[in-house]
Design an enzyme around this catalytic site. Structure first.
Site, mmCIF file in Angstrom:
data_model
loop_
_atom_site.group_PDB
_atom_site.id
_atom_site.type_symbol
_atom_site.label_atom_id
_atom_site.label_comp_id
_atom_site.label_asym_id
_atom_site.label_seq_id
_atom_site.Cartn_x
_atom_site.Cartn_y
_atom_site.Cartn_z
ATOM 1 N N ARG A 109 -6.971 13.044 0.046
ATOM 2 C CA ARG A 109 -8.372 12.820 0.425
ATOM 3 C C ARG A 109 -8.835 11.446 -0.032
ATOM 4 O O ARG A 109 -8.524 11.010 -1.144
ATOM 5 C CB ARG A 109 -9.269 13.916 -0.158
ATOM 6 C CG ARG A 109 -9.001 15.251 0.500
ATOM 7 C CD ARG A 109 -10.032 16.307 0.148
ATOM 8 N NE ARG A 109 -9.668 17.562 0.774
ATOM 9 C CZ ARG A 109 -10.042 17.950 1.991
ATOM 10 N NH1 ARG A 109 -10.821 17.179 2.719
ATOM 11 N NH2 ARG A 109 -9.649 19.106 2.483
ATOM 12 N N ASP A 110 -9.570 10.783 0.860
ATOM 13 C CA ASP A 110 -10.132 9.479 0.525
ATOM 14 C C ASP A 110 -11.180 9.657 -0.578
ATOM 15 O O ASP A 110 -11.997 10.567 -0.536
ATOM 16 C CB ASP A 110 -10.767 8.838 1.765
ATOM 17 C CG ASP A 110 -11.025 7.349 1.557
ATOM 18 O OD1 ASP A 110 -10.375 6.539 2.238
ATOM 19 O OD2 ASP A 110 -11.887 6.998 0.717
ATOM 20 N N HIS A 167 -1.937 2.667 5.800
ATOM 21 C CA HIS A 167 -2.468 4.025 5.714
ATOM 22 C C HIS A 167 -3.259 4.322 6.967
ATOM 23 O O HIS A 167 -4.017 3.485 7.455
ATOM 24 C CB HIS A 167 -3.338 4.216 4.469
ATOM 25 C CG HIS A 167 -4.344 3.129 4.247
ATOM 26 N ND1 HIS A 167 -4.009 1.903 3.714
ATOM 27 C CD2 HIS A 167 -5.664 3.070 4.516
ATOM 28 C CE1 HIS A 167 -5.094 1.143 3.647
ATOM 29 N NE2 HIS A 167 -6.111 1.819 4.140
HETATM 30 P P1 AMP Z 1 -8.823 0.366 3.890
HETATM 31 O O1 AMP Z 1 -10.202 -0.205 3.687
HETATM 32 O O2 AMP Z 1 -8.490 0.665 5.311
HETATM 33 O O3 AMP Z 1 -7.756 -0.438 3.187
HETATM 34 O O4 AMP Z 1 -8.873 1.791 3.196
HETATM 35 C C1 AMP Z 1 -8.623 1.980 1.846
HETATM 36 C C2 AMP Z 1 -9.187 3.315 1.512
HETATM 37 O O5 AMP Z 1 -8.648 3.746 0.279
HETATM 38 C C3 AMP Z 1 -10.707 3.336 1.359
HETATM 39 O O6 AMP Z 1 -11.279 4.225 2.309
HETATM 40 C C4 AMP Z 1 -10.920 3.806 -0.070
HETATM 41 O O7 AMP Z 1 -12.034 4.649 -0.212
HETATM 42 C C5 AMP Z 1 -9.614 4.517 -0.366
HETATM 43 N N1 AMP Z 1 -9.232 4.604 -1.759
HETATM 44 C C6 AMP Z 1 -9.215 3.598 -2.663
HETATM 45 N N2 AMP Z 1 -8.769 4.051 -3.849
HETATM 46 C C7 AMP Z 1 -8.489 5.358 -3.677
HETATM 47 C C8 AMP Z 1 -7.998 6.388 -4.535
HETATM 48 N N3 AMP Z 1 -7.675 6.151 -5.821
HETATM 49 N N4 AMP Z 1 -7.842 7.625 -4.040
HETATM 50 C C9 AMP Z 1 -8.155 7.888 -2.754
HETATM 51 N N5 AMP Z 1 -8.615 6.965 -1.891
HETATM 52 C C10 AMP Z 1 -8.791 5.718 -2.345
#
Ligand code: AMP
Length: 114
Positions: free
Chosen positions: A29-30, A100
């Site tokens: 989960r994000d 991702h």
């Molecule tokens: P992006 O902006 O496409 O690189 O997406 C990165 C995503 O990773 C964002 O939606 C963040 O909220 C998510 N994210 C960052 N750190 C974590 C974490 N420790 N656990 C889960 N999601 C994360």
């Protein structure tokens, strides 16, 4: 192997709410969900951005979509609909440099994106 945040999640060095795991793929989960259902689907092998994909990664990248399909079906969104998004580099908002797939569902998702 170079390091990144998601490799630490794969190695269980930092916690995550893991919802799916296979030999090649992990989903969790994000931490800042943008929809009621927001999961990140990643390859266990690090590929920094779509630009870094190699021809031999095609099968692995396809597995991310298989995971998205299975997760969406399991969570009950297959018929109503869901969105998968992969950002590439800064202008698209990529902040974690380990590819991702965002899987988003559970609210109306507008199009086009902002
Ligand atoms: P992006 O902006 O496409 O690189 O997406 C990165 C995503 O990773 C964002 O939606 C963040 O909220 C998510 N994210 C960052 N750190 C974590 C974490 N420790 N656990 C889960 N999601 C994360």
């Amino acid at each position: 192997m170079s390091d990144d945040l998601f490799l630490k999640i794969i190695r269980r060095e930092i916690p995550a709410d893991i919802v799916y795991e296979t030999e090649h793929v992990l989903a969790f989960r994000d931490i800042h969900p943008q929809a009621p259902y927001h999961v990140l689907i990643i390859p266990k092998q690090r590929i920094a951005t779509i630009n870094d994909m190699q021809p031999e990664d095609e099968r692995l990248m396809g597995r991310l979509f298989t995971a998205a399909r299975e997760l969406a079906a399991e969570a009950g969104f297959a018929d109503d609909g869901y969105r998968v998004v992969m950002n590439c580099n800064a202008a698209a908002g990529q902040t974690v440099f380990h590819v991702h797939l965002h899987l988003l569902a559970g609210r109306p998702l507008s199009w086009p994106l902002g």
